[in-house]
Enzyme design. Structure first.
Site, PDB file in Angstrom:
ATOM      1  CB  VAL A  25      11.856  -1.133  46.398  1.00  0.00           C
ATOM      2  CG1 VAL A  25      12.294   0.094  46.950  1.00  0.00           C
ATOM      3  CG2 VAL A  25      12.881  -2.155  46.659  1.00  0.00           C
TER       4      VAL A  25
ATOM      5  CG  ASN B 112      12.084   5.895  33.513  1.00  0.00           C
ATOM      6  OD1 ASN B 112      12.555   4.945  32.891  1.00  0.00           O
ATOM      7  ND2 ASN B 112      11.410   5.897  34.458  1.00  0.00           N
TER       8      ASN B 112
ATOM      9  CE  LYS C  61      12.859   4.685  47.879  1.00  0.00           C
ATOM     10  NZ  LYS C  61      12.183   4.456  46.477  1.00  0.00           N
TER      11      LYS C  61
ATOM     12  N   PRO D 178       2.740   4.273  43.515  1.00  0.00           N
ATOM     13  CG  PRO D 178       1.999   2.073  43.136  1.00  0.00           C
ATOM     14  CD  PRO D 178       1.837   3.293  42.821  1.00  0.00           C
ATOM     15  CG  ASP D 179       8.821   3.218  46.900  1.00  0.00           C
ATOM     16  OD1 ASP D 179       9.165   2.146  46.540  1.00  0.00           O
ATOM     17  OD2 ASP D 179       9.673   4.403  47.026  1.00  0.00           O
TER      18      ASP D 179
ATOM     19  CG  ASP E 263       9.639   8.985  40.977  1.00  0.00           C
ATOM     20  OD1 ASP E 263       9.564   7.846  41.381  1.00  0.00           O
ATOM     21  OD2 ASP E 263      10.703   9.395  40.679  1.00  0.00           O
TER      22      ASP E 263
HETATM   23  N1  CTP Z   1      11.389   2.438  43.440  1.00  0.00           N
HETATM   24  C1  CTP Z   1      10.080   1.670  43.303  1.00  0.00           C
HETATM   25  N2  CTP Z   1       8.917   2.384  43.193  1.00  0.00           N
HETATM   26  C2  CTP Z   1       8.811   3.673  43.079  1.00  0.00           C
HETATM   27  C3  CTP Z   1      10.158   4.494  43.146  1.00  0.00           C
HETATM   28  C4  CTP Z   1      11.364   3.765  43.212  1.00  0.00           C
HETATM   29  O1  CTP Z   1      10.158   0.389  43.824  1.00  0.00           O
HETATM   30  N3  CTP Z   1       7.728   4.114  42.768  1.00  0.00           N
HETATM   31  C5  CTP Z   1      12.506   1.767  43.931  1.00  0.00           C
HETATM   32  C6  CTP Z   1      13.685   1.692  42.665  1.00  0.00           C
HETATM   33  O2  CTP Z   1      13.526   0.476  41.876  1.00  0.00           O
HETATM   34  C7  CTP Z   1      14.909   1.763  43.300  1.00  0.00           C
HETATM   35  C8  CTP Z   1      14.639   2.792  44.540  1.00  0.00           C
HETATM   36  O3  CTP Z   1      13.097   2.771  44.887  1.00  0.00           O
HETATM   37  O4  CTP Z   1      15.333   0.450  43.785  1.00  0.00           O
HETATM   38  C9  CTP Z   1      15.171   4.016  44.561  1.00  0.00           C
HETATM   39  O5  CTP Z   1      14.528   4.809  43.288  1.00  0.00           O
HETATM   40  P1  CTP Z   1      14.982   6.133  42.564  1.00  0.00           P
HETATM   41  O6  CTP Z   1      14.379   6.319  41.354  1.00  0.00           O
HETATM   42  O7  CTP Z   1      16.512   6.240  42.771  1.00  0.00           O
HETATM   43  O8  CTP Z   1      14.112   6.933  43.996  1.00  0.00           O
HETATM   44  P2  CTP Z   1      12.862   7.350  44.084  1.00  0.00           P
HETATM   45  O9  CTP Z   1      12.292   6.444  45.441  1.00  0.00           O
HETATM   46  O10 CTP Z   1      11.930   7.465  42.974  1.00  0.00           O
HETATM   47  O11 CTP Z   1      13.039   8.960  44.758  1.00  0.00           O
HETATM   48  P3  CTP Z   1      13.592  10.388  44.000  1.00  0.00           P
HETATM   49  O12 CTP Z   1      13.071  10.258  42.436  1.00  0.00           O
HETATM   50  O13 CTP Z   1      12.995  11.342  44.935  1.00  0.00           O
HETATM   51  O14 CTP Z   1      15.019  10.190  43.834  1.00  0.00           O
END
Ligand code: CTP
Length: 405
Positions: free
Chosen positions: A309, A210, A342, A306-307, A279
């Site tokens: 944070v 990205n 989160k 995986p997320d 994502d």
């Molecule tokens: N984040 C993360 N891991 C992911 C996705 C996001 O740690 N796989 C963290 C980012 O570093 C940020 C927060 O989550 O601190 C929000 O990221 P953002 O891109 O705004 O949101 P998403 O959780 O990806 O949700 P969406 O794309 O649906 O807006």
């Protein structure tokens, strides 16, 4: 109240066009109550006259190593003992090289060797000289000795080049000195920050990523370091210069970022998720380059990453958790939803639809949200914004910890 009141600051001025900015610096330091004495190298005097600094500091300017006017001719030792802080601004490439090799061939380098005061240097030079491996190496040596390097900034230079090498503005340098005197709001704390994009491979030559440049996360890491934190940066692929004094772990994929984040967050006080983690990632990574022979379309099946944070926030002994929210609409509403979903303590939200701020820009405007409410930070330089945010985060971390006691 300024931490610089009655502080004795010895300002070393070395050669460079930025020497004129040092004049404004003397004025600002004195406005904050500091007593300033100036040492100039010989070539610095070709740019600004000692008389300018004498008038602005209200003190004689020192230029000679062997100064018969100084008590017992030992001006360097007197100055070294006098200083509470030794600041060199601008610090030329030549000066950094002499400092790194411990030379004592003029008054300024000799004072640097003789002083017990903290030393802060604000480099200024042409961008190619700054990025030269010799200068990078010298800076590493200097930083490893506990000398604080502040800047340089990015931008257009007197020689017409554009890049890293401009000396920080007088106000930024003054703020950095304030932190030296207070010891920093995050002294003794460990801060882990994720930054940049992640890169999810499709095959050996292609990947999904990205627009994140990493600038905001790097600026936050620099600000945490300035506040005295033991700072660990988990960085996705970026073209940014490594930060001195920040332990940087480079990763490519979201999975690698997650693995590092889980290990490094054990025992950390603060975690800031600033990375734009991809994502989704391809379910299968092709071992060989995918050929297009006969294929009019390529179907990729992507699976959720995986997320990072959210996973750190689920740790039993979790740090104080700060996340970002990159939004293109209903910014505050989506950000607040992320705060809860989160399990974060605080969210910094920005509108990435506005190209003047966010992703590749040097500027940003954000909202800081938590359970208590919202604070708007208007558009400003990312480094300045990072310092302001870090001060606010440090204050909330302090309150959070005192409630736990
Ligand atoms: N984040 C993360 N891991 C992911 C996705 C996001 O740690 N796989 C963290 C980012 O570093 C940020 C927060 O989550 O601190 C929000 O990221 P953002 O891109 O705004 O949101 P998403 O959780 O990806 O949700 P969406 O794309 O649906 O807006």
């Amino acid at each position: 109240m300024s931490g610089l009141i009655e502080k004795k600051i010895l300002l070393g001025v070395t050669a460079g066009i930025a020497a004129y900015k040092a004049a404004e610096l003397v004025r600002q330091l004195r406005q904050r109550g500091a007593c300033v004495k100036v040492v100039m190298t010989e070539s610095a005097q070709a740019f600004v006259s000692p008389l300018t600094f004498q008038a602005l500091s209200g003190q004689p300017v020192h230029t000679q190593l062997l100064d018969p006017a100084a008590e017992a001719g030992m001006g360097h030792i007197e100055l070294a003992k006098w200083a509470d802080i030794l600041l060199v601004a601008p610090a030329s490439a030549n000066f950094l090289a002499r400092l790194a090799t411990g030379q004592a061939n003029d008054l300024l380098t000799t004072v640097c060797l003789a002083t017990h005061a903290p030393i802060v240097v604000a480099p200024a030079m042409n961008q190619a000289m700054w990025s030269n491996p010799a200068t990078r190496h010298n800076c590493q040596i200097i930083a490893s000795r506990g000398i604080r390097i502040i800047g340089p900034a990015n931008g257009s230079q007197a020689c017409g080049d554009v890049g890293l090498g401009r000396m920080l503005e007088a106000q930024e340098i003054t703020e950095a000195l304030e932190q030296v005197t207070t010891g920093g709001l995050l002294m003794g704390k460990t801060v882990v920050i994720t930054a940049g994009p992640t890169r999810e491979p499709i095959d050996p030559v292609r990947y999904i990523t990205n627009h994140s440049s990493g600038k905001m996360g790097y600026a936050l890491a620099a600000a945490a370091r300035e506040e005295g934190a033991n700072t660990i940066l988990i960085s996705g692929p970026t073209s940014l210069e490594p930060l001195f004094g920040v332990r940087t772990i480079r990763v490519e994929t979201a999975r690698q970022m997650l693995d590092q984040a889980l290990v490094l967050s054990g025992g950390a006080d603060l975690f800031i998720g600033c990375a734009a983690v991809a994502d989704y990632a391809p379910e299968q990574v092709a071992l060989q380059k995918i050929k297009k022979d006969g294929n009019e379309a390529l179907n990729l099946r992507l699976v959720k990453n995986p997320d990072v944070v959210a996973a750190v926030a689920r740790l039993p002994e979790r740090p104080f958790m700060v996340g970002f929210a990159a939004e293109t609409e209903n910014v505050l509403q989506h950000a607040r939803e992320k705060l809860h979903r989160k399990n974060l303590d605080l969210v910094i939200a920005n509108d990435v639809a506005d190209s003047a701020i966010g992703f590749n820009s040097d500027r940003n405007a954000v909202w800081l949200l938590d359970a208590a409410g919202e604070i708007a930070y208007p558009e400003q330089d990312k480094r300045q914004l990072a310092r302001r945010l870090m001060q606010e985060i440090a204050a909330r971390l302090e309150r959070h910890n005192s409630r736990k006691l």
